[in-house]
Scaffold this motif. Structure first.
Motif, PDB file in Angstrom:
ATOM      1  N   PHE A 194      -1.756   7.827 -13.248  1.00 49.34           N
ATOM      2  CA  PHE A 194      -2.808   8.344 -12.386  1.00 49.34           C
ATOM      3  C   PHE A 194      -2.566   7.932 -10.944  1.00 49.34           C
ATOM      4  CE2 PHE A 194      -4.549   4.198 -13.520  1.00 49.34           C
ATOM      5  CZ  PHE A 194      -5.192   3.769 -12.376  1.00 49.34           C
ATOM      6  N   THR A 195      -3.029   8.780 -10.043  1.00 53.77           N
ATOM      7  CA  THR A 195      -2.882   8.538  -8.614  1.00 53.77           C
ATOM      8  C   THR A 195      -4.126   7.825  -8.109  1.00 53.77           C
ATOM      9  OG1 THR A 195      -1.577  10.549  -8.409  1.00 53.77           O
ATOM     10  CG2 THR A 195      -2.487   9.642  -6.389  1.00 53.77           C
ATOM     11  N   THR A 196      -3.902   6.831  -7.251  1.00 54.41           N
ATOM     12  CA  THR A 196      -5.021   6.072  -6.715  1.00 54.41           C
ATOM     13  C   THR A 196      -4.744   5.714  -5.265  1.00 54.41           C
ATOM     14  OG1 THR A 196      -6.509   4.231  -7.146  1.00 54.41           O
ATOM     15  CG2 THR A 196      -4.164   3.795  -7.433  1.00 54.41           C
ATOM     16  N   THR A 197      -5.713   5.099  -4.620  1.00 54.48           N
ATOM     17  CA  THR A 197      -5.585   4.746  -3.210  1.00 54.48           C
ATOM     18  C   THR A 197      -5.396   3.241  -3.035  1.00 54.48           C
ATOM     19  OG1 THR A 197      -7.964   4.502  -2.979  1.00 54.48           O
ATOM     20  CG2 THR A 197      -7.037   6.678  -2.500  1.00 54.48           C
ATOM     21  N   GLU A 198      -4.964   2.885  -1.835  1.00 52.09           N
ATOM     22  CA  GLU A 198      -4.748   1.479  -1.509  1.00 52.09           C
ATOM     23  C   GLU A 198      -6.020   0.653  -1.702  1.00 52.09           C
ATOM     24  OE1 GLU A 198      -3.318  -1.226   2.288  1.00 52.09           O
ATOM     25  OE2 GLU A 198      -3.290   0.947   2.456  1.00 52.09           O
ATOM     26  N   GLU A 231       3.417  -0.144 -13.584  1.00 57.39           N
ATOM     27  CA  GLU A 231       4.181   0.000 -12.352  1.00 57.39           C
ATOM     28  C   GLU A 231       3.289   0.682 -11.328  1.00 57.39           C
ATOM     29  OE1 GLU A 231       8.742   0.541 -13.853  1.00 57.39           O
ATOM     30  OE2 GLU A 231       7.550   2.341 -13.564  1.00 57.39           O
ATOM     31  N   ILE A 232       3.345   0.197 -10.094  1.00 57.62           N
ATOM     32  CA  ILE A 232       2.626   0.815  -8.989  1.00 57.62           C
ATOM     33  C   ILE A 232       3.698   1.416  -8.089  1.00 57.62           C
ATOM     34  CG2 ILE A 232       1.101   0.425  -7.017  1.00 57.62           C
ATOM     35  CD1 ILE A 232      -0.068  -1.969  -8.556  1.00 57.62           C
ATOM     36  N   ILE A 233       3.651   2.729  -7.917  1.00 58.66           N
ATOM     37  CA  ILE A 233       4.686   3.446  -7.180  1.00 58.66           C
ATOM     38  C   ILE A 233       4.093   4.011  -5.902  1.00 58.66           C
ATOM     39  CG2 ILE A 233       6.364   5.328  -7.275  1.00 58.66           C
ATOM     40  CD1 ILE A 233       6.056   5.041 -10.419  1.00 58.66           C
ATOM     41  N   TYR A 234       4.730   3.690  -4.784  1.00 53.84           N
ATOM     42  CA  TYR A 234       4.287   4.149  -3.470  1.00 53.84           C
ATOM     43  C   TYR A 234       4.620   5.638  -3.330  1.00 53.84           C
ATOM     44  CZ  TYR A 234       3.360   3.357   1.538  1.00 53.84           C
ATOM     45  OH  TYR A 234       2.828   3.358   2.804  1.00 53.84           O
ATOM     46  N   LEU A 235       3.624   6.466  -3.032  1.00 57.78           N
ATOM     47  CA  LEU A 235       3.838   7.902  -2.889  1.00 57.78           C
ATOM     48  C   LEU A 235       4.010   8.287  -1.417  1.00 57.78           C
ATOM     49  CD1 LEU A 235       1.223   9.229  -5.464  1.00 57.78           C
ATOM     50  CD2 LEU A 235       3.654   8.811  -5.808  1.00 57.78           C
ATOM     51  N   ASP A 236       4.364   9.540  -1.205  1.00 57.62           N
ATOM     52  CA  ASP A 236       4.679   9.980   0.165  1.00 57.62           C
ATOM     53  C   ASP A 236       3.561  10.795   0.804  1.00 57.62           C
ATOM     54  OD1 ASP A 236       4.883  12.219  -1.385  1.00 57.62           O
ATOM     55  OD2 ASP A 236       6.763  12.907  -0.525  1.00 57.62           O
ATOM     56  N   PHE A 237       2.300  10.556   0.386  1.00 55.74           N
ATOM     57  CA  PHE A 237       1.203  11.261   1.042  1.00 55.74           C
ATOM     58  C   PHE A 237      -0.004  10.357   1.189  1.00 55.74           C
ATOM     59  CE2 PHE A 237       0.741  12.143  -3.485  1.00 55.74           C
ATOM     60  CZ  PHE A 237      -0.599  11.973  -3.705  1.00 55.74           C
ATOM     61  N   VAL A 238      -0.919  10.784   2.053  1.00 54.89           N
ATOM     62  CA  VAL A 238      -2.154  10.028   2.297  1.00 54.89           C
ATOM     63  C   VAL A 238      -3.347  10.958   2.067  1.00 54.89           C
ATOM     64  CG1 VAL A 238      -1.113   8.414   3.921  1.00 54.89           C
ATOM     65  CG2 VAL A 238      -2.116  10.547   4.760  1.00 54.89           C
ATOM     66  N   VAL A 239      -4.523  10.362   1.876  1.00 52.62           N
ATOM     67  CA  VAL A 239      -5.761  11.124   1.735  1.00 52.62           C
ATOM     68  C   VAL A 239      -6.757  10.648   2.775  1.00 52.62           C
ATOM     69  CG1 VAL A 239      -5.469  11.596  -0.717  1.00 52.62           C
ATOM     70  CG2 VAL A 239      -6.655   9.527  -0.018  1.00 52.62           C
ATOM     71  N   ASP A 240      -7.698  11.519   3.099  1.00 45.79           N
ATOM     72  CA  ASP A 240      -8.758  11.140   4.054  1.00 45.79           C
ATOM     73  C   ASP A 240      -9.825  10.345   3.348  1.00 45.79           C
ATOM     74  OD1 ASP A 240      -7.602  12.275   6.240  1.00 45.79           O
ATOM     75  OD2 ASP A 240      -8.525  14.231   5.892  1.00 45.79           O
ATOM     76  N   GLU A 242      -5.828   7.021   3.792  1.00 42.12           N
ATOM     77  CA  GLU A 242      -5.348   5.958   2.909  1.00 42.12           C
ATOM     78  C   GLU A 242      -4.028   6.320   2.263  1.00 42.12           C
ATOM     79  OE1 GLU A 242      -7.780   3.220   0.568  1.00 42.12           O
ATOM     80  OE2 GLU A 242      -9.069   4.977   0.426  1.00 42.12           O
ATOM     81  N   LYS A 243      -3.181   5.316   2.081  1.00 47.95           N
ATOM     82  CA  LYS A 243      -1.936   5.501   1.347  1.00 47.95           C
ATOM     83  C   LYS A 243      -2.252   5.740  -0.130  1.00 47.95           C
ATOM     84  CE  LYS A 243      -0.168   1.765   4.105  1.00 47.95           C
ATOM     85  NZ  LYS A 243       0.319   0.397   4.020  1.00 47.95           N
ATOM     86  N   CYS A 244      -1.419   6.506  -0.793  1.00 48.51           N
ATOM     87  CA  CYS A 244      -1.622   6.796  -2.211  1.00 48.51           C
ATOM     88  C   CYS A 244      -0.513   6.190  -3.059  1.00 48.51           C
ATOM     89  CB  CYS A 244      -1.670   8.296  -2.446  1.00 48.51           C
ATOM     90  SG  CYS A 244      -3.116   9.067  -1.740  1.00 48.51           S
ATOM     91  N   PHE A 245      -0.874   5.862  -4.290  1.00 48.33           N
ATOM     92  CA  PHE A 245       0.048   5.217  -5.212  1.00 48.33           C
ATOM     93  C   PHE A 245      -0.114   5.824  -6.595  1.00 48.33           C
ATOM     94  CE2 PHE A 245      -0.974   2.386  -1.831  1.00 48.33           C
ATOM     95  CZ  PHE A 245       0.218   1.784  -1.501  1.00 48.33           C
ATOM     96  N   LEU A 246       0.952   5.791  -7.362  1.00 51.14           N
ATOM     97  CA  LEU A 246       0.916   6.238  -8.750  1.00 51.14           C
ATOM     98  C   LEU A 246       0.932   4.999  -9.632  1.00 51.14           C
ATOM     99  CD1 LEU A 246       1.172   8.713 -10.697  1.00 51.14           C
ATOM    100  CD2 LEU A 246       3.615   8.237 -10.715  1.00 51.14           C
TER     101      LEU A 246
END
Length: 68
Positions: free
Chosen positions: A17-21, A59-68, A2-6
């Motif tokens: 906080f960091t969260t998922t799509e 604000e929802i910021i698109y991050l440069d990593f994904v999680v399983d 999954e893509k991650c967002f701040l």
């Protein structure tokens, strides 16, 4: 994977906080555009690292990593 967002509170009171799509799709209105040119759904589908989507309070910021 999954893509991650701040998620960042514009008032500065809350810690970011960091969260998922999938979490965003569950809790935010995807057709809402607020002051944005595109809907949140489009942002989640087409955004790139560093892109920002804003609501009145966050604000929802698109991050440069994904999680399983």
């Amino acid at each position: 994977m999954e893509k991650c967002f701040l998620i960042k509170d514009k008032s500065g009171r809350a810690e970011p906080f960091t969260t998922t799509e999938s979490h965003i799709r569950k809790y935010w209105p995807l057709d809402d555009t607020d002051d944005n040119d595109i809907s949140l759904n489009e942002f989640l589908s087409e955004g790139e690292c560093g892109d920002v989507w804003s609501t009145n309070s966050e604000e929802i910021i698109y991050l440069d990593f994904v999680v399983d």
